[in-house]
Design an enzyme around this catalytic site. Structure first.
Site, PDB file in Angstrom:
ATOM      1  N   TYR A  98      -2.513  45.538 -64.862  1.00 20.76           N
ATOM      2  CA  TYR A  98      -2.460  46.095 -63.517  1.00 20.76           C
ATOM      3  C   TYR A  98      -1.086  46.670 -63.255  1.00 20.76           C
ATOM      4  CZ  TYR A  98      -6.973  44.141 -62.313  1.00 20.76           C
ATOM      5  OH  TYR A  98      -8.322  43.870 -62.280  1.00 20.76           O
ATOM      6  N   GLY A 109       1.182  51.438 -67.726  1.00 17.17           N
ATOM      7  CA  GLY A 109      -0.013  50.824 -68.289  1.00 17.17           C
ATOM      8  C   GLY A 109      -0.062  50.991 -69.797  1.00 17.17           C
ATOM      9  N   ASN A 136     -14.653  51.581 -62.357  1.00 20.89           N
ATOM     10  CA  ASN A 136     -13.207  51.820 -62.480  1.00 20.89           C
ATOM     11  C   ASN A 136     -12.996  52.937 -63.508  1.00 20.89           C
ATOM     12  OD1 ASN A 136     -10.437  51.772 -62.780  1.00 20.89           O
ATOM     13  ND2 ASN A 136     -10.294  49.542 -62.890  1.00 20.89           N
ATOM     14  N   TYR A 143      -9.004  53.260 -71.548  1.00 16.94           N
ATOM     15  CA  TYR A 143      -9.381  52.479 -72.720  1.00 16.94           C
ATOM     16  C   TYR A 143     -10.108  53.333 -73.754  1.00 16.94           C
ATOM     17  CZ  TYR A 143      -7.649  48.431 -70.301  1.00 16.94           C
ATOM     18  OH  TYR A 143      -6.824  47.554 -69.659  1.00 16.94           O
ATOM     19  N   LYS A 145      -9.601  56.490 -74.257  1.00 17.74           N
ATOM     20  CA  LYS A 145      -8.528  57.293 -74.864  1.00 17.74           C
ATOM     21  C   LYS A 145      -7.782  56.475 -75.924  1.00 17.74           C
ATOM     22  CE  LYS A 145      -4.459  57.612 -73.015  1.00 17.74           C
ATOM     23  NZ  LYS A 145      -3.373  57.722 -72.082  1.00 17.74           N
TER      24      LYS A 145
END
Length: 175
Positions: A98, A109, A136, A143, A145
């Site tokens: 997060y 991130g 989301n 993810y 990617k």
């Protein structure tokens, strides 16, 4: 953005962990959920008692992303029995990444994710897995990617609301 550092979280960081947990989860999901369900989830999931127990679990690891002495995000990893579902000793679960909204798009991130992959390598994990809310889109795109593929689904309870999480994994062997 100034220098970003990734630092291991200790029990002494409990108050900071609680603050960043509540703030980032609220920023990420409050617009798509009822206030009552959000408050219920934030109160129970990020209580000092629950976070303290998680910090005390030897099979879980937490890391802060820090910019200019400010905590801007965090990572929670689970090994072995600490994993929320699979409990595979050859796997690493990324339970939480997060980042504060103000730092979205600034590679925070990605750096937390890179830390998770580094640790997966250190423990010789065969794969990394996680669960992402099906709505989301930002996280799902992130993810995908990074090479994750969906392999299952599970129910995530947010207050009284049952939501679907997509379970995703990335094989690390031969990568």
């Amino acid at each position: 953005m100034e220098t970003l550092t990734i630092e291991r979280i200790t029990k002494e960081d409990l108050a900071k962990l609680q603050q960043i947990s509540i703030q980032t989860f609220h920023e990420s999901f409050s617009a798509l959920n009822s206030e009552e369900n959000m408050n219920d989830y934030l109160t129970t999931s990020f209580s000092a008692e629950k976070l303290s127990a998680e910090l005390g679990n030897q099979s879980s690891q937490f890391y802060f992303a820090i910019v200019d002495a400010e905590v801007v995000g965090y990572l929670k990893l689970n090994l072995g029995e600490a994993q929320t579902e699979i409990k595979d000793n050859h796997a690493l679960e990324i339970e939480r990444i997060y980042v504060l909204q103000a730092f979205h798009g600034k590679k925070v991130g990605q750096l937390l994710y890179d830390k998770a992959i580094q640790i997966a390598g250190q423990i010789n994990a065969s794969y990394v897995w996680l669960g992402v809310w099906e709505n989301n889109n930002r996280a799902l795109s992130f993810y995908k990617k990074n090479g994750f593929a969906e392999f299952d689904k599970h129910i995530f309870r947010l207050g009284t609301d049952e939501q679907t999480d997509l379970m995703m994994k990335k094989n690390l062997i031969n990568n």
